[in-house]
Motif scaffolding. Structure first.
Motif, PDB file in Angstrom:
ATOM      1  N   VAL A  37       0.824  -0.746   0.453  1.00 34.66           N
ATOM      2  CA  VAL A  37      -0.110  -0.258  -0.041  1.00 34.66           C
ATOM      3  C   VAL A  37       0.721   1.315   0.056  1.00 34.66           C
ATOM      4  O   VAL A  37       1.882   1.204   0.381  1.00 34.66           O
ATOM      5  N   SER A  38       0.341   2.606  -0.923  1.00 39.13           N
ATOM      6  CA  SER A  38       1.214   3.400  -0.844  1.00 39.13           C
ATOM      7  C   SER A  38      -0.076   4.930  -0.727  1.00 39.13           C
ATOM      8  O   SER A  38      -1.003   4.244  -1.112  1.00 39.13           O
ATOM      9  N   ALA A  39       0.678   5.849  -0.419  1.00 37.80           N
ATOM     10  CA  ALA A  39      -0.606   6.607  -0.378  1.00 37.80           C
ATOM     11  C   ALA A  39       0.301   7.929   0.490  1.00 37.80           C
ATOM     12  O   ALA A  39       1.732   7.995   0.992  1.00 37.80           O
ATOM     13  N   ALA A  56      -4.651   9.352  -3.158  1.00 40.20           N
ATOM     14  CA  ALA A  56      -3.743   8.957  -4.274  1.00 40.20           C
ATOM     15  C   ALA A  56      -2.910   7.280  -3.691  1.00 40.20           C
ATOM     16  O   ALA A  56      -2.034   7.053  -3.904  1.00 40.20           O
ATOM     17  N   GLU A  58      -2.460   3.460  -3.824  1.00 35.17           N
ATOM     18  CA  GLU A  58      -2.602   2.491  -4.656  1.00 35.17           C
ATOM     19  C   GLU A  58      -1.987   1.210  -3.893  1.00 35.17           C
ATOM     20  O   GLU A  58      -1.303   1.124  -3.314  1.00 35.17           O
ATOM     21  N   VAL A  60      -1.264  -3.144  -3.947  1.00 30.82           N
ATOM     22  CA  VAL A  60      -0.645  -3.334  -5.681  1.00 30.82           C
ATOM     23  C   VAL A  60      -0.582  -5.097  -4.814  1.00 30.82           C
ATOM     24  O   VAL A  60      -0.078  -4.652  -3.661  1.00 30.82           O
ATOM     25  N   ARG A  65      -4.351  -4.679  -9.019  1.00 28.70           N
ATOM     26  CA  ARG A  65      -4.288  -3.413  -8.858  1.00 28.70           C
ATOM     27  C   ARG A  65      -5.491  -2.491  -7.941  1.00 28.70           C
ATOM     28  O   ARG A  65      -6.493  -2.272  -9.185  1.00 28.70           O
ATOM     29  N   THR A  67      -6.636   1.418  -6.846  1.00 28.77           N
ATOM     30  CA  THR A  67      -6.411   3.437  -6.677  1.00 28.77           C
ATOM     31  C   THR A  67      -7.444   3.487  -7.264  1.00 28.77           C
ATOM     32  O   THR A  67      -9.046   3.446  -6.803  1.00 28.77           O
ATOM     33  N   ARG A  91     -10.900   2.676  -8.826  1.00 26.06           N
ATOM     34  CA  ARG A  91     -10.418   1.505 -10.363  1.00 26.06           C
ATOM     35  C   ARG A  91      -9.937   0.084  -9.884  1.00 26.06           C
ATOM     36  O   ARG A  91      -8.527   0.507  -8.717  1.00 26.06           O
ATOM     37  N   TYR A  92      -9.994  -0.670  -9.813  1.00 25.89           N
ATOM     38  CA  TYR A  92      -9.528  -2.029  -9.385  1.00 25.89           C
ATOM     39  C   TYR A  92      -9.268  -2.843 -11.448  1.00 25.89           C
ATOM     40  O   TYR A  92     -10.632  -2.709 -11.863  1.00 25.89           O
ATOM     41  N   GLN A  93      -7.915  -2.912 -10.580  1.00 24.91           N
ATOM     42  CA  GLN A  93      -7.212  -3.517 -12.501  1.00 24.91           C
ATOM     43  C   GLN A  93      -6.938  -5.215 -11.935  1.00 24.91           C
ATOM     44  O   GLN A  93      -6.206  -5.180 -11.083  1.00 24.91           O
ATOM     45  N   LYS A 106     -14.337  -0.005 -12.614  1.00 21.73           N
ATOM     46  CA  LYS A 106     -14.431   1.187 -11.629  1.00 21.73           C
ATOM     47  C   LYS A 106     -16.021   1.588 -11.277  1.00 21.73           C
ATOM     48  O   LYS A 106     -16.919   1.022 -11.374  1.00 21.73           O
TER      49      LYS A 106
END
Length: 176
Positions: A37-39, A56, A58, A60, A65, A67, A91-93, A106
């Motif tokens: 996790v990054s933010a 922001a 994210e 992963v 991913r 976001t 958004r989910y990918q 999304k």
């Protein structure tokens, strides 16, 4: 809502499930891959098992991913059990491993529940895979049974808020 609308939605949901060729769309807690996790900022309440990330964000895991503008992770003694994400949109990918393309979803709110084995996309929800598009106000995806159900929104006069779907013909490669 008319009874015929409900049966049509079930038929469309069944068609979407048939078109989803990838693995279950979710974070895999049994995976050897950690969730990173990054933010911009984070707050951890270890006593309650709640971590809140903002700005922001994210998440992963492998090639999966998520976001969003804000993400809340809920942990119990067994580990991570719920993820709530909000964004404009969130958004989910996830890549499709048994074919080409990826699942790209999304919504303004995305919730993943480990106990229910379900992803829920709420408000302006859209799922796209290999040119097939499914949209609605709320889309639930049972990651274990691989069943999609969707609901349209109330008719507010700006449009009926119906569930919509675009299905590509067999043999069409949307990546060309």
């Amino acid at each position: 809502m008319k009874p015929s609308d409900n049966s049509m939605r079930k038929v469309l949901a069944g068609i979407l499930v048939a078109s989803l060729t990838g693995p279950a769309m979710a974070f895999d807690l049994d995976s050897d891959s950690p969730i990173t996790v990054s933010a911009d900022s984070a707050r951890l309440d270890d006593g309650k098992g709640i971590a809140t990330y903002t700005g922001a964000v994210e998440l992963v895991q492998g090639k999966t991913r998520l976001t969003a503008e804000r993400v809340v992770l809920y942990r119990s003694a067994e580990g991570l059990n719920r993820i709530e994400a909000n964004g404009t949109p969130a958004r989910y990918q996830q890549p499709v491993t048994s074919g080409e393309g990826e699942t790209d979803a999304k919504a303004l709110n995305i919730t993943w529940s480990a106990s229910d084995k379900q992803l829920t996309f709420e408000r302006e929800a859209v799922i796209e895979q290999n040119g097939n598009v499914f949209s609605g106000d709320i889309i639930h995806y049972d990651t274990e049974q691989r069943v999609v159900t969707a609901e349209g929104s109330e008719d507010t006069g700006a449009g009926p808020g119906r569930v919509e779907m675009i299905i590509q013909p067999r043999g069409t490669n949307s990546n060309q």
